[in-house]
Design an enzyme around this catalytic site. Structure first.
Site, PDB file in Angstrom:
ATOM      1  N   ARG A 230     -23.590   9.917  21.840  1.00 57.82           N
ATOM      2  CA  ARG A 230     -23.900   8.509  22.110  1.00 57.82           C
ATOM      3  C   ARG A 230     -23.556   7.617  20.920  1.00 57.82           C
ATOM      4  NH1 ARG A 230     -28.259   9.571  26.176  1.00 57.82           N
ATOM      5  NH2 ARG A 230     -29.202   7.595  26.736  1.00 57.82           N
TER       6      ARG A 230
ATOM      7  N   ARG B  88     -36.496   5.159  40.211  1.00 53.27           N
ATOM      8  CA  ARG B  88     -36.378   6.598  39.920  1.00 53.27           C
ATOM      9  C   ARG B  88     -37.753   7.253  39.805  1.00 53.27           C
ATOM     10  NH1 ARG B  88     -32.856   8.807  35.087  1.00 53.27           N
ATOM     11  NH2 ARG B  88     -33.958   7.226  33.890  1.00 53.27           N
TER      12      ARG B  88
ATOM     13  N   LYS C 192     -25.389   9.903  35.689  1.00 54.81           N
ATOM     14  CA  LYS C 192     -24.861  11.050  34.931  1.00 54.81           C
ATOM     15  C   LYS C 192     -25.655  12.321  35.238  1.00 54.81           C
ATOM     16  CE  LYS C 192     -25.711   9.106  30.918  1.00 54.81           C
ATOM     17  NZ  LYS C 192     -26.397   7.883  31.350  1.00 54.81           N
TER      18      LYS C 192
HETATM   19  P1  AP5 Z   1     -31.433   9.945  28.781  1.00 53.15           P
HETATM   20  O1  AP5 Z   1     -32.448  10.775  29.444  1.00 53.15           O
HETATM   21  O2  AP5 Z   1     -30.114  10.539  28.444  1.00 53.15           O
HETATM   22  O3  AP5 Z   1     -31.278   8.635  29.620  1.00 53.15           O
HETATM   23  P2  AP5 Z   1     -30.003   7.718  29.945  1.00 53.15           P
HETATM   24  O4  AP5 Z   1     -28.711   8.016  29.324  1.00 53.15           O
HETATM   25  O5  AP5 Z   1     -30.545   6.369  29.664  1.00 53.15           O
HETATM   26  O6  AP5 Z   1     -29.678   8.070  31.348  1.00 53.15           O
HETATM   27  P3  AP5 Z   1     -30.641   8.159  32.558  1.00 53.15           P
HETATM   28  O7  AP5 Z   1     -31.287   9.497  32.612  1.00 53.15           O
HETATM   29  O8  AP5 Z   1     -31.559   6.967  32.573  1.00 53.15           O
HETATM   30  O9  AP5 Z   1     -29.632   7.905  33.755  1.00 53.15           O
HETATM   31  P4  AP5 Z   1     -28.487   8.794  34.406  1.00 53.15           P
HETATM   32  O10 AP5 Z   1     -27.167   8.168  34.140  1.00 53.15           O
HETATM   33  O11 AP5 Z   1     -28.647  10.241  34.051  1.00 53.15           O
HETATM   34  O12 AP5 Z   1     -28.822   8.531  35.923  1.00 53.15           O
HETATM   35  P5  AP5 Z   1     -29.573   9.476  36.974  1.00 53.15           P
HETATM   36  O13 AP5 Z   1     -28.611  10.466  37.514  1.00 53.15           O
HETATM   37  O14 AP5 Z   1     -30.861   9.954  36.425  1.00 53.15           O
HETATM   38  O15 AP5 Z   1     -32.013   9.374  27.396  1.00 53.15           O
HETATM   39  C1  AP5 Z   1     -33.317   8.854  27.301  1.00 53.15           C
HETATM   40  C2  AP5 Z   1     -33.611   8.490  25.863  1.00 53.15           C
HETATM   41  O16 AP5 Z   1     -33.509   9.670  25.025  1.00 53.15           O
HETATM   42  C3  AP5 Z   1     -32.644   7.489  25.225  1.00 53.15           C
HETATM   43  O17 AP5 Z   1     -32.991   6.147  25.506  1.00 53.15           O
HETATM   44  C4  AP5 Z   1     -32.798   7.832  23.730  1.00 53.15           C
HETATM   45  O18 AP5 Z   1     -33.992   7.317  23.205  1.00 53.15           O
HETATM   46  C5  AP5 Z   1     -32.919   9.367  23.758  1.00 53.15           C
HETATM   47  N1  AP5 Z   1     -31.592  10.037  23.697  1.00 53.15           N
HETATM   48  C6  AP5 Z   1     -31.015  10.834  24.635  1.00 53.15           C
HETATM   49  N2  AP5 Z   1     -29.822  11.264  24.224  1.00 53.15           N
HETATM   50  C7  AP5 Z   1     -29.631  10.754  22.984  1.00 53.15           C
HETATM   51  C8  AP5 Z   1     -28.557  10.825  22.051  1.00 53.15           C
HETATM   52  N3  AP5 Z   1     -27.445  11.530  22.310  1.00 53.15           N
HETATM   53  N4  AP5 Z   1     -28.704  10.168  20.873  1.00 53.15           N
HETATM   54  C9  AP5 Z   1     -29.816   9.473  20.583  1.00 53.15           C
HETATM   55  N5  AP5 Z   1     -30.865   9.334  21.432  1.00 53.15           N
HETATM   56  C10 AP5 Z   1     -30.766   9.970  22.631  1.00 53.15           C
HETATM   57  O19 AP5 Z   1     -29.849   8.408  38.137  1.00 53.15           O
HETATM   58  C11 AP5 Z   1     -30.791   7.354  37.967  1.00 53.15           C
HETATM   59  C12 AP5 Z   1     -31.492   7.074  39.319  1.00 53.15           C
HETATM   60  O20 AP5 Z   1     -30.539   6.601  40.264  1.00 53.15           O
HETATM   61  C13 AP5 Z   1     -32.134   8.324  39.955  1.00 53.15           C
HETATM   62  O21 AP5 Z   1     -33.299   7.914  40.612  1.00 53.15           O
HETATM   63  C14 AP5 Z   1     -31.072   8.813  40.965  1.00 53.15           C
HETATM   64  O22 AP5 Z   1     -31.670   9.470  42.053  1.00 53.15           O
HETATM   65  C15 AP5 Z   1     -30.423   7.498  41.382  1.00 53.15           C
HETATM   66  N6  AP5 Z   1     -28.978   7.599  41.621  1.00 53.15           N
HETATM   67  C16 AP5 Z   1     -28.075   8.358  40.943  1.00 53.15           C
HETATM   68  N7  AP5 Z   1     -26.836   8.132  41.422  1.00 53.15           N
HETATM   69  C17 AP5 Z   1     -26.964   7.207  42.416  1.00 53.15           C
HETATM   70  C18 AP5 Z   1     -26.029   6.550  43.297  1.00 53.15           C
HETATM   71  N8  AP5 Z   1     -24.699   6.796  43.233  1.00 53.15           N
HETATM   72  N9  AP5 Z   1     -26.511   5.655  44.188  1.00 53.15           N
HETATM   73  C19 AP5 Z   1     -27.859   5.400  44.239  1.00 53.15           C
HETATM   74  N10 AP5 Z   1     -28.785   5.984  43.441  1.00 53.15           N
HETATM   75  C20 AP5 Z   1     -28.341   6.867  42.547  1.00 53.15           C
END
Ligand code: AP5
Length: 213
Positions: free
Chosen positions: A88, A127, A13
């Site tokens: 969420r 990551r 995302k």
């Molecule tokens: P948050 O930071 O929002 O984390 P998340 O939703 O768990 O999402 P991520 O950031 O882990 O993943 P992403 O989908 O953005 O993937 P990304 O592009 O980084 O939330 C963290 C915490 O905050 C939560 O657990 C909670 O505690 C709190 N929180 C946040 N919002 C909240 C809410 N609304 N309510 C309550 N609590 C909340 O990619 C991941 C990795 O994969 C990177 O290294 C990237 O380079 C790689 N990558 C990306 N796409 C690809 C692909 N197609 N192929 C290969 N690698 C890829």
């Protein structure tokens, strides 16, 4: 255009939101980034949020909702935004609908990123994020030009504290329990678009831009 990115942790995302934000010249609003900034600056909100984030649990609705409400009324959001990681819970989704209605607006599209659990674990275990500007890398899929250093600002790259395997599994459990239901909520509203995220980054971007033009 008001866009929401919905999907499990590690679905990509944040990566895609950065691309859409740049191409459409609209802000990328990540609830996770806003919460981590509060933790780093040691604000009261940050102190309350920290233990939830570290355990992989959702931060209580009232805390996250307050942060997002403040952010979406800023002047740079008038032409739209990409919301990444919010809402969420059903309660968050309803507050968002209500806040947008007050200003005569609504969400145009919700992209649901469908991804396998294996991809999530692989992506999050590799990551790296920049400790200065927050840019996102991956040791294998998006490596920095110089190991350990950010291409944009030269800052040090580090692992996110909630990307440890056991916390990732907990985040996935919490996603299934509290967030997955939003897929149906937005489907019923007729604004959900599903994209397969088990593809490379550029192919996913192409699928998204075919929809938003
Ligand atoms: P948050 O930071 O929002 O984390 P998340 O939703 O768990 O999402 P991520 O950031 O882990 O993943 P992403 O989908 O953005 O993937 P990304 O592009 O980084 O939330 C963290 C915490 O905050 C939560 O657990 C909670 O505690 C709190 N929180 C946040 N919002 C909240 C809410 N609304 N309510 C309550 N609590 C909340 O990619 C991941 C990795 O994969 C990177 O290294 C990237 O380079 C790689 N990558 C990306 N796409 C690809 C692909 N197609 N192929 C290969 N690698 C890829």
């Amino acid at each position: 255009m008001m866009i929401v990115f919905l999907g499990p942790p590690g679905a990509g995302k944040g990566t895609q939101a950065a691309t859409v934000s740049k191409a459409k010249n609209i802000p990328h609003i990540s609830s996770g980034n806003l919460l981590r900034e509060s933790v780093e600056s040691g604000t009261e909100t940050g102190k309350k949020a920290q233990s939830y984030i570290e355990k992989g649990l959702l931060v209580p609705d009232e805390i996250v909702v307050a942060i997002i409400k403040d952010r979406i009324v800023k002047s740079d959001c008038k032409g739209g935004f990409v919301l990444d990681g919010f809402p969420r819970t059903l309660a968050q989704a309803k507050v968002l609908d209500g806040e947008l209605k007050k200003i005569g607006s609504k969400i145009d599209i919700v992209f649901y990123f469908a991804v396998s659990k294996d991809s999530v674990v692989l992506r999050l275990s590799g990551r790296l994020i920049c400790s200065s500007c927050g840019a996102n890398y991956h040791v294998s899929f998006v490596p920095p030009q110089k190991a350990g250093l950010c291409d944009n600002c030269g800052g040090n790259l580090c692992q996110r504290s909630d990307d440890k395997k056991e916390t990732v599994l907990e985040r996935l459990r919490v996603y299934q329990e509290q967030t997955e239901g939003l897929i149906d909520y937005y489907k019923k509203n007729g604004i959900l678009k599903e994209v397969s995220s088990d593809k490379n980054i550029d192919d996913i971007s192409k699928d998204i831009f075919l929809i938003i033009k």
